[in-house]
Design a protein around this motif. Sequence first.
Motif, PDB file in Angstrom:
ATOM      1  N   SER A 107       0.839  -1.189   0.000  1.00  0.00           N
ATOM      2  CA  SER A 107       0.000   0.000   0.000  1.00  0.00           C
ATOM      3  C   SER A 107       0.878   1.245   0.000  1.00  0.00           C
ATOM      4  CB  SER A 107      -0.898   0.010   1.239  1.00  0.00           C
ATOM      5  OG  SER A 107      -1.665   1.182   1.287  1.00  0.00           O
ATOM      6  N   LYS A 108       0.399   2.279  -0.637  1.00  0.00           N
ATOM      7  CA  LYS A 108       1.094   3.557  -0.638  1.00  0.00           C
ATOM      8  C   LYS A 108       0.054   4.650  -0.472  1.00  0.00           C
ATOM      9  CE  LYS A 108       4.199   6.425  -3.375  1.00  0.00           C
ATOM     10  NZ  LYS A 108       4.978   6.518  -4.614  1.00  0.00           N
ATOM     11  N   GLN A 109       0.249   5.527   0.512  1.00  0.00           N
ATOM     12  CA  GLN A 109      -0.687   6.609   0.799  1.00  0.00           C
ATOM     13  C   GLN A 109       0.068   7.928   0.849  1.00  0.00           C
ATOM     14  OE1 GLN A 109      -3.975   6.246   1.161  1.00  0.00           O
ATOM     15  NE2 GLN A 109      -3.983   4.023   1.088  1.00  0.00           N
ATOM     16  N   ILE A 110      -0.621   8.993   0.534  1.00  0.00           N
ATOM     17  CA  ILE A 110      -0.045  10.335   0.636  1.00  0.00           C
ATOM     18  C   ILE A 110      -0.581  10.979   1.901  1.00  0.00           C
ATOM     19  CG2 ILE A 110       0.058  12.617  -0.419  1.00  0.00           C
ATOM     20  CD1 ILE A 110      -0.126  11.196  -3.137  1.00  0.00           C
ATOM     21  N   LEU A 111       0.333  11.510   2.708  1.00  0.00           N
ATOM     22  CA  LEU A 111      -0.068  12.158   3.952  1.00  0.00           C
ATOM     23  C   LEU A 111      -0.731  13.502   3.673  1.00  0.00           C
ATOM     24  CD1 LEU A 111       3.056  11.484   6.161  1.00  0.00           C
ATOM     25  CD2 LEU A 111       0.788  10.503   6.435  1.00  0.00           C
ATOM     26  N   PRO A 134      -6.276   5.618   9.418  1.00  0.00           N
ATOM     27  CA  PRO A 134      -5.458   4.816   8.507  1.00  0.00           C
ATOM     28  C   PRO A 134      -6.147   4.469   7.187  1.00  0.00           C
ATOM     29  CG  PRO A 134      -6.267   3.456  10.285  1.00  0.00           C
ATOM     30  CD  PRO A 134      -6.666   4.869  10.606  1.00  0.00           C
ATOM     31  N   LYS A 135      -7.465   4.525   7.135  1.00  0.00           N
ATOM     32  CA  LYS A 135      -8.179   4.194   5.901  1.00  0.00           C
ATOM     33  C   LYS A 135      -8.321   5.403   4.976  1.00  0.00           C
ATOM     34  CE  LYS A 135     -10.723   0.246   7.621  1.00  0.00           C
ATOM     35  NZ  LYS A 135     -10.797   0.116   9.034  1.00  0.00           N
ATOM     36  N   THR A 136      -8.705   6.552   5.539  1.00  0.00           N
ATOM     37  CA  THR A 136      -8.954   7.750   4.728  1.00  0.00           C
ATOM     38  C   THR A 136      -7.742   8.666   4.656  1.00  0.00           C
ATOM     39  OG1 THR A 136      -9.763   9.053   6.603  1.00  0.00           O
ATOM     40  CG2 THR A 136     -11.387   7.708   5.395  1.00  0.00           C
TER      41      THR A 136
END
Length: 103
Positions: free
Chosen positions: A5-9, A44-46
């Motif tokens: 997974s990769k997310q943008i803060l 952590p999801k949104t």
Amino acid sequence: LVLVSKQILPREVVNPSQMQMAPNGDLVFACSRTGGATAAVVDPKTMEVKRFLNAEGGRGLGLALRGGIVYLSYGGRLSDGEKRGCVVALDFETGEGVQTFRG
């Protein structure tokens, strides 16, 4: 290792230096904001910021969580004008300062 997974803060999480998962599943980041060191509590999801736990000054360097307390280490110029590092214990739910350990 495989990236799963990769997310943008969010933009509000400035200069994150460390992350830990809270007992309720939220992500907590040591970071900096105008006015001082901060721990950002993020869903952590949104990846939306739920709230900030603020210390008095400096740059958030690291954190640890234990028993509902966030220990946030920070360095920089503090309210008394001295430049040094500290650790502040903050209540995870209320954000209130519990104790400050000065170095």
